[in-house]
Motif scaffolding. Structure first.
Motif, PDB file in Angstrom:
ATOM      1  N   ILE A  93      98.360  -5.913 -18.496  1.00 28.10           N
ATOM      2  CA  ILE A  93      96.880  -6.506 -19.254  1.00 28.10           C
ATOM      3  C   ILE A  93      97.288  -7.615 -20.131  1.00 28.10           C
ATOM      4  N   THR A  94      98.307  -6.703 -21.319  1.00 29.89           N
ATOM      5  CA  THR A  94      99.085  -7.543 -22.900  1.00 29.89           C
ATOM      6  C   THR A  94      99.763  -8.429 -21.746  1.00 29.89           C
ATOM      7  N   ILE A  95     100.486  -8.423 -21.327  1.00 32.00           N
ATOM      8  CA  ILE A  95     102.137  -9.104 -20.826  1.00 32.00           C
ATOM      9  C   ILE A  95     100.491 -10.550 -20.521  1.00 32.00           C
ATOM     10  N   MET A  96      99.597 -10.253 -19.264  1.00 31.08           N
ATOM     11  CA  MET A  96      98.235 -11.959 -18.885  1.00 31.08           C
ATOM     12  C   MET A  96      97.589 -12.316 -20.694  1.00 31.08           C
ATOM     13  N   GLN A  97      97.915 -11.002 -21.210  1.00 31.95           N
ATOM     14  CA  GLN A  97      97.378 -12.265 -22.848  1.00 31.95           C
ATOM     15  C   GLN A  97      98.304 -12.800 -23.357  1.00 31.95           C
ATOM     16  N   GLU A  98      99.506 -12.248 -23.225  1.00 28.45           N
ATOM     17  CA  GLU A  98     100.441 -13.307 -24.412  1.00 28.45           C
ATOM     18  C   GLU A  98     100.589 -14.414 -23.145  1.00 28.45           C
ATOM     19  N   ILE A  99     100.536 -14.497 -21.767  1.00 24.68           N
ATOM     20  CA  ILE A  99     100.780 -15.802 -21.096  1.00 24.68           C
ATOM     21  C   ILE A  99      99.272 -16.149 -21.449  1.00 24.68           C
ATOM     22  N   GLY A 100      98.247 -16.014 -21.939  1.00 25.79           N
ATOM     23  CA  GLY A 100      97.498 -16.427 -21.949  1.00 25.79           C
ATOM     24  C   GLY A 100      96.774 -17.425 -23.707  1.00 25.79           C
ATOM     25  N   ILE A 101      98.058 -16.835 -24.493  1.00 23.16           N
ATOM     26  CA  ILE A 101      97.972 -17.204 -25.800  1.00 23.16           C
ATOM     27  C   ILE A 101      99.019 -18.305 -25.495  1.00 23.16           C
ATOM     28  N   ASP A 102     100.132 -18.252 -25.221  1.00 26.04           N
ATOM     29  CA  ASP A 102     101.525 -19.068 -24.843  1.00 26.04           C
ATOM     30  C   ASP A 102     100.313 -20.351 -24.081  1.00 26.04           C
ATOM     31  N   TYR A 103      99.364 -19.998 -23.220  1.00 28.43           N
ATOM     32  CA  TYR A 103      99.274 -21.623 -22.273  1.00 28.43           C
ATOM     33  C   TYR A 103      97.842 -22.764 -23.863  1.00 28.43           C
ATOM     34  N   MET A 104      97.327 -21.420 -24.188  1.00 29.03           N
ATOM     35  CA  MET A 104      96.408 -22.196 -24.790  1.00 29.03           C
ATOM     36  C   MET A 104      97.097 -22.717 -26.671  1.00 29.03           C
ATOM     37  N   VAL A 105      98.613 -22.104 -26.913  1.00 27.15           N
ATOM     38  CA  VAL A 105      99.165 -22.600 -27.963  1.00 27.15           C
ATOM     39  C   VAL A 105     100.194 -24.015 -27.223  1.00 27.15           C
ATOM     40  N   SER A 106      99.846 -24.345 -25.977  1.00 23.76           N
ATOM     41  CA  SER A 106     101.035 -25.015 -25.872  1.00 23.76           C
ATOM     42  C   SER A 106      99.911 -26.283 -25.180  1.00 23.76           C
ATOM     43  N   HIS A 107      99.094 -25.903 -25.094  1.00 19.56           N
ATOM     44  CA  HIS A 107      97.823 -26.758 -24.636  1.00 19.56           C
ATOM     45  C   HIS A 107      97.036 -27.078 -25.933  1.00 19.56           C
ATOM     46  N   GLY A 108      97.304 -26.817 -27.100  1.00 21.76           N
ATOM     47  CA  GLY A 108      96.824 -27.524 -28.034  1.00 21.76           C
ATOM     48  C   GLY A 108      95.483 -26.520 -28.055  1.00 21.76           C
ATOM     49  N   MET A 109      94.394 -25.421 -28.057  1.00 25.15           N
ATOM     50  CA  MET A 109      93.715 -24.623 -27.828  1.00 25.15           C
ATOM     51  C   MET A 109      93.547 -23.851 -29.432  1.00 25.15           C
ATOM     52  N   THR A 110      94.306 -24.243 -30.367  1.00 27.02           N
ATOM     53  CA  THR A 110      94.903 -22.820 -30.766  1.00 27.02           C
ATOM     54  C   THR A 110      93.408 -22.780 -32.322  1.00 27.02           C
ATOM     55  N   ASP A 111      92.417 -23.730 -32.122  1.00 29.62           N
ATOM     56  CA  ASP A 111      90.962 -23.294 -32.950  1.00 29.62           C
ATOM     57  C   ASP A 111      90.267 -21.974 -32.077  1.00 29.62           C
ATOM     58  N   PHE A 112      90.351 -22.240 -30.817  1.00 34.32           N
ATOM     59  CA  PHE A 112      89.395 -20.904 -30.488  1.00 34.32           C
ATOM     60  C   PHE A 112      90.535 -19.646 -30.654  1.00 34.32           C
ATOM     61  N   LEU A 113      92.081 -19.673 -30.779  1.00 35.25           N
ATOM     62  CA  LEU A 113      92.879 -18.074 -31.426  1.00 35.25           C
ATOM     63  C   LEU A 113      92.884 -18.082 -32.400  1.00 35.25           C
ATOM     64  N   ASP A 114      92.372 -19.089 -33.026  1.00 32.96           N
ATOM     65  CA  ASP A 114      91.861 -18.572 -34.706  1.00 32.96           C
ATOM     66  C   ASP A 114      90.830 -18.879 -35.183  1.00 32.96           C
ATOM     67  N   LYS A 115      89.666 -18.857 -34.534  1.00 31.83           N
ATOM     68  CA  LYS A 115      88.914 -18.747 -34.639  1.00 31.83           C
ATOM     69  C   LYS A 115      88.434 -16.818 -34.495  1.00 31.83           C
ATOM     70  N   LYS A 116      88.406 -16.472 -33.516  1.00 35.53           N
ATOM     71  CA  LYS A 116      89.090 -15.559 -33.212  1.00 35.53           C
ATOM     72  C   LYS A 116      90.232 -13.976 -33.535  1.00 35.53           C
ATOM     73  N   GLY A 117      90.487 -15.157 -34.251  1.00 32.82           N
ATOM     74  CA  GLY A 117      91.671 -14.157 -34.890  1.00 32.82           C
ATOM     75  C   GLY A 117      92.873 -13.576 -34.468  1.00 32.82           C
ATOM     76  N   ILE A 118      93.048 -14.104 -33.024  1.00 32.75           N
ATOM     77  CA  ILE A 118      94.290 -13.593 -32.508  1.00 32.75           C
ATOM     78  C   ILE A 118      95.554 -14.276 -32.451  1.00 32.75           C
ATOM     79  N   CYS A 119      96.451 -14.263 -33.252  1.00 31.67           N
ATOM     80  CA  CYS A 119      98.297 -14.412 -34.415  1.00 31.67           C
ATOM     81  C   CYS A 119      98.559 -14.160 -32.321  1.00 31.67           C
ATOM     82  N   TYR A 120      99.672 -16.430 -32.890  1.00 31.24           N
ATOM     83  CA  TYR A 120     100.377 -16.474 -32.108  1.00 31.24           C
ATOM     84  C   TYR A 120     101.536 -16.759 -32.669  1.00 31.24           C
ATOM     85  N   LYS A 121     102.552 -17.626 -32.635  1.00 29.28           N
ATOM     86  CA  LYS A 121     103.627 -18.069 -32.958  1.00 29.28           C
ATOM     87  C   LYS A 121     103.627 -19.528 -32.211  1.00 29.28           C
TER      88      LYS A 121
END
Length: 127
Positions: A93-121
């Motif tokens: 599930i952690t790997i699935m979460q990382e894939i979801g984060i990668d997808y969101m970053v590559s599709h410009g969805m970082t506002d959601f990640l920032d709002k939730k406090g989810i770290c990403y590079k």
């Protein structure tokens, strides 16, 4: 939930165990240890207490989650991942979460990640 008798692949069993909208989210919420029911309700937006209890019961039946009830008033109930299968499925599930984060970053969805406090590079994503 009833497990089918016939499968063509062991992955089908895992899918049946964790399928649905909430189970992977519940399991991920338990990643850091014991969590009270009330905290799970607060942290999982949109889930009702009835649905949460039903999903937790099924995860217990499959050996992924355990609960501990402490007597007294008020009643204190905590849920946690089992050391065997619960911790093992968390790795997936952690790997699935990382894939979801990668997808969101590559599709410009970082506002959601920032709002939730989810770290990403941003540099870790595929271009």
């Amino acid at each position: 939930m009833k497990i089918r008798d016939d499968y063509t692949c062991p992955l089908e069993i895992v899918h049946d165990i964790i399928k649905g909208k909430w189970k992977t989210i519940i399991l991920f919420q338990l990643k850091d240890g014991r969590v009270q029911l009330s905290k799970l309700e607060r942290d999982i937006v949109g889930i009702s207490q009835k649905m949460l209890l039903q999903q937790l019961k099924e995860l217990q039946e499959f050996g992924l989650v355990e609960k501990q009830v402490s007597t007294g008033y008020p009643l204190h109930v905590e849920y946690f991942l089992t050391e065997g299968q619960g911790r093992k499925i968390l790795e997936a599930i952690t790997i699935m979460q990382e894939i979801g984060i990668d997808y969101m970053v590559s599709h410009g969805m970082t506002d959601f990640l920032d709002k939730k406090g989810i770290c990403y590079k941003a540099e870790d994503t595929h271009k």
